[in-house]
Design an enzyme around this catalytic site. Sequence first.
Site, PDB file in Angstrom:
ATOM      1  N   GLY A   1      -6.233  -0.467   0.962  1.00 23.60           N
ATOM      2  CA  GLY A   1      -7.290   0.530   1.037  1.00 23.60           C
ATOM      3  C   GLY A   1      -7.074   1.664   0.055  1.00 23.60           C
ATOM      4  O   GLY A   1      -5.984   1.843  -0.497  1.00 23.60           O
TER       5      GLY A   1
ATOM      6  N   GLY B   1       0.824  -1.213   0.000  1.00 30.33           N
ATOM      7  CA  GLY B   1       0.000   0.000   0.000  1.00 30.33           C
ATOM      8  C   GLY B   1       0.854   1.258   0.000  1.00 30.33           C
ATOM      9  O   GLY B   1       1.659   1.477  -0.902  1.00 30.33           O
TER      10      GLY B   1
ATOM     11  N   GLU C   1      -9.779  -8.264  -1.877  1.00 30.94           N
ATOM     12  CA  GLU C   1      -9.888  -8.392  -3.336  1.00 30.94           C
ATOM     13  C   GLU C   1     -11.343  -8.691  -3.692  1.00 30.94           C
ATOM     14  O   GLU C   1     -12.135  -9.091  -2.837  1.00 30.94           O
ATOM     15  CB  GLU C   1      -8.990  -9.524  -3.830  1.00 30.94           C
TER      16      GLU C   1
ATOM     17  N   LYS D   1       2.641 -10.805  -4.038  1.00 36.83           N
ATOM     18  CA  LYS D   1       3.487  -9.716  -3.525  1.00 36.83           C
ATOM     19  C   LYS D   1       4.885 -10.225  -3.165  1.00 36.83           C
ATOM     20  O   LYS D   1       5.883  -9.534  -3.394  1.00 36.83           O
ATOM     21  CB  LYS D   1       2.819  -9.083  -2.308  1.00 36.83           C
TER      22      LYS D   1
HETATM   23  N1  HSE Z   1      -6.348  -7.250  -0.859  1.00 38.91           N
HETATM   24  C1  HSE Z   1      -5.090  -6.627  -0.639  1.00 38.91           C
HETATM   25  C2  HSE Z   1      -4.747  -6.727   0.822  1.00 38.91           C
HETATM   26  C3  HSE Z   1      -5.166  -5.185  -1.070  1.00 38.91           C
HETATM   27  O1  HSE Z   1      -5.657  -6.996   1.609  1.00 38.91           O
HETATM   28  O2  HSE Z   1      -3.594  -6.550   1.194  1.00 38.91           O
HETATM   29  C4  HSE Z   1      -3.858  -4.446  -1.035  1.00 38.91           C
HETATM   30  O3  HSE Z   1      -2.913  -4.998  -1.906  1.00 38.91           O
END
Ligand code: HSE
Length: 336
Positions: A301, A133, A188, A203
């Site tokens: 977010g 984020g 998601e 990630k």
């Molecule tokens: N769905 C992802 C999370 C959103 O909860 O980390 C941010 O990448």
Amino acid sequence: LDTDESIVIGMLGCGVVGGGVADRVLSGITFRAGRLRLGGVLVRDLSKPREPSRVRQHLTTDAERVLNDANIDILVECMGGVEPAAKHVESALRRGIHVVTANKALIADRGARLTAIAGEYGVALRYEAAVGGAIPVIRTLEHLAECDEILEVGGVINGTTNFVLSAMEGGRPLEQAVRDAQRAGFAESDPSTDLEGIDAAHKLAILSATAFGAWPRWESIARRGIREITLDDVEYARSRGCRIKSAAWARRIDRIAIVASVGPTLIPIDHPFAAPRDAENVVLAIARHAGPIILGGVGAGREATASAIIGDLADILRELGRKNSGAPDNEETRYA
Ligand code: HSE
């Protein structure tokens, strides 16, 4: 780009994150190289309510209307998923358009190909928003990898599972906490992606590529989700001075081999991985000379992710401004 010229941002997707970016651009952001202006915004459904509502006049269901706009300088991709995002991003790069994306699935799956195309066409492909984020993870790792040797990297990198596990510590059952995460815009579109560790594996693949310099297959990362974690498990962890966290970790074994995994882990309360609450993330990198480096902040977010995208836009414009004018590196951002 000439000074005072508008920098036109085309967009793919206008959901939680895309709406946040559109809002910031429409509210007025001026960099030294010029003012950001919103061009076309690709969506699937024109009738869906949008936040902000003033984005409506930019919406189209025709990708070519976004990509073929002769004025477009940078494409911001927030549509999610591998296809058709990959096709559109590739097409933009081949037309000489810089791309900023928040799409973890896309970069984990096609990062090697897309970065090669960006290099071939001399354009930028930035994806700071894809991991952590608002936390400046990618740029920090890129810098560290350039001047040191990163040996291990990982963290708590899925906001939804962290939010759910934090809520469970307060006695909230998993299903209810998942619904809260969806309402808050962290999850998601299919929350299984979060709960089964797929999002964290995407990630971790990106972190690993950035740290170790080679793109792994994200599917080969050992992965366990949090669906089977019960309130009793959470209570057991507490009684042992621990928290359950979905931890992601990648370690270099030798010049070519990496071990990587994602899954629920008992973390002692005083370990950095125990610190993130709710949708916060933490990333830890261990480098040969620098030792451990810890980064933390809001990991999911609308506002946090949009802020990383705006940061990437600022980087691209700073680079363009430098190329065009030879100006010193003192970019300035003003808000209207
Ligand atoms: N769905 C992802 C999370 C959103 O909860 O980390 C941010 O990448």
